[in-house]
Design a protein around this motif. Structure first.
Motif, PDB file in Angstrom:
ATOM      1  N   ASN A   3       3.302  57.574   5.559  1.00 37.14           N
ATOM      2  CA  ASN A   3       3.779  57.909   4.227  1.00 37.14           C
ATOM      3  C   ASN A   3       4.882  58.964   4.298  1.00 37.14           C
ATOM      4  N   LYS A   4       4.681  59.934   5.180  1.00 39.64           N
ATOM      5  CA  LYS A   4       5.660  60.987   5.359  1.00 39.64           C
ATOM      6  C   LYS A   4       6.948  60.409   5.935  1.00 39.64           C
ATOM      7  N   ARG A   5       6.797  59.498   6.889  1.00 39.38           N
ATOM      8  CA  ARG A   5       7.962  58.880   7.522  1.00 39.38           C
ATOM      9  C   ARG A   5       8.735  58.022   6.517  1.00 39.38           C
ATOM     10  N   SER A   6       8.065  57.277   5.662  1.00 35.29           N
ATOM     11  CA  SER A   6       8.742  56.433   4.683  1.00 35.29           C
ATOM     12  C   SER A   6       9.434  57.289   3.619  1.00 35.29           C
ATOM     13  N   SER A   7       8.829  58.432   3.257  1.00 32.50           N
ATOM     14  CA  SER A   7       9.485  59.312   2.289  1.00 32.50           C
ATOM     15  C   SER A   7      10.715  59.966   2.904  1.00 32.50           C
ATOM     16  N   MET A  14      18.808  57.845   0.357  1.00 24.30           N
ATOM     17  CA  MET A  14      19.386  58.396  -0.869  1.00 24.30           C
ATOM     18  C   MET A  14      20.568  59.302  -0.544  1.00 24.30           C
ATOM     19  N   GLU A  15      20.411  60.151   0.475  1.00 23.68           N
ATOM     20  CA  GLU A  15      21.514  61.018   0.890  1.00 23.68           C
ATOM     21  C   GLU A  15      22.696  60.191   1.380  1.00 23.68           C
ATOM     22  N   LEU A  16      22.402  59.129   2.108  1.00 29.35           N
ATOM     23  CA  LEU A  16      23.452  58.243   2.605  1.00 29.35           C
ATOM     24  C   LEU A  16      24.172  57.546   1.448  1.00 29.35           C
ATOM     25  N   MET A  21      28.918  57.133  -1.985  1.00 30.37           N
ATOM     26  CA  MET A  21      29.521  57.195  -3.323  1.00 30.37           C
ATOM     27  C   MET A  21      30.588  58.292  -3.387  1.00 30.37           C
ATOM     28  N   PHE A  22      30.298  59.451  -2.803  1.00 31.32           N
ATOM     29  CA  PHE A  22      31.275  60.535  -2.778  1.00 31.32           C
ATOM     30  C   PHE A  22      32.511  60.123  -1.982  1.00 31.32           C
ATOM     31  N   PHE A  23      32.323  59.487  -0.845  1.00 27.72           N
ATOM     32  CA  PHE A  23      33.437  59.011  -0.025  1.00 27.72           C
ATOM     33  C   PHE A  23      34.263  57.975  -0.796  1.00 27.72           C
ATOM     34  N   SER A  24      33.613  57.064  -1.490  1.00 24.01           N
ATOM     35  CA  SER A  24      34.315  56.045  -2.279  1.00 24.01           C
ATOM     36  C   SER A  24      35.137  56.686  -3.388  1.00 24.01           C
ATOM     37  N   LEU A  25      34.550  57.650  -4.072  1.00 26.36           N
ATOM     38  CA  LEU A  25      35.253  58.351  -5.129  1.00 26.36           C
ATOM     39  C   LEU A  25      36.456  59.109  -4.568  1.00 26.36           C
ATOM     40  N   SER A  26      36.285  59.777  -3.455  1.00 26.44           N
ATOM     41  CA  SER A  26      37.385  60.504  -2.803  1.00 26.44           C
ATOM     42  C   SER A  26      38.489  59.548  -2.377  1.00 26.44           C
ATOM     43  N   ALA A  27      38.130  58.404  -1.832  1.00 24.69           N
ATOM     44  CA  ALA A  27      39.120  57.412  -1.406  1.00 24.69           C
ATOM     45  C   ALA A  27      39.898  56.877  -2.608  1.00 24.69           C
TER      46      ALA A  27
END
Length: 183
Positions: A3-7, A14-16, A21-27
């Motif tokens: 459970n800890k590993r899946s979280s 989510m971070e990825l 999304m940030f990289f796409s917006l910057s591009a």
């Protein structure tokens, strides 16, 4: 433990996703900046060429005392247009391609048009505001207007300066004192 590993894995994903999304917006912002810079550079280059051709025509206008036939002899690709009111020559037209190279009449590759409209008037009328020296000018003066038009995508070459200022890319006024008429 699983459970800890899946979280941790879902947190990593989510971070990825946020990083992508940030990289796409910057591009997207960078692409827009490059496109805006390209458009601005093109407009600046066109304005520089318009000013250069206007300055050239102004200098020739003064040196030839506003005689459009003499001016046209210096520009083999130019053509003269007669006034509708009388038979006098009233304007000189030059047509340019997208690289500001003069071209013969026609619209197939035309991008810009420079119109030099001229008239002869009494010098006392043209220079009425010049009274500093208390001298009254007698004779004639040639007055002109040089307008640069962006005709890309247009359907016709104009022989007169349009009344609508939105059609004029750059405009300049010129005058020169001709002197007394020879009798």
């Amino acid at each position: 433990m699983e459970n800890k590993r899946s979280s941790q894995l879902s947190l990593f994903l989510m971070e990825l996703i946020v990083a992508i999304m940030f990289f796409s917006l910057s591009a997207a912002v960078c692409v827009r900046l490059f496109a805006s810079a390209h458009i601005l550079a093109e407009k600046t280059g066109n304005l520089e060429n318009a000013i250069m051709w206007t300055q050239n025509l102004s200098e020739v206008y003064v040196s030839k005392n506003g005689d459009l036939e003499q001016i046209a002899s210096l520009y083999p690709d130019a053509y003269l247009s007669k006034s509708l009111e009388d038979d006098s020559i009233s304007s000189l037209v030059l047509i340019f391609d997208k690289d500001w190279e003069p071209m013969e009449q026609g619209l197939s590759d035309a991008s810009y048009e420079v119109i030099l409209k001229s008239s002869i008037e009494d010098a006392s009328k043209v220079y009425a505001d010049v009274n500093t020296y208390g001298v009254e000018l007698v004779g004639k003066a040639a007055t002109g207007t040089i307008a640069v038009l962006d005709i890309r995508g247009g359907s016709e070459v104009l022989s007169d300066i349009p009344q609508d200022p939105s059609q004029v890319f750059y405009q300049n006024s010129i005058d020169t004192y001709i002197g007394k008429e020879e009798e």
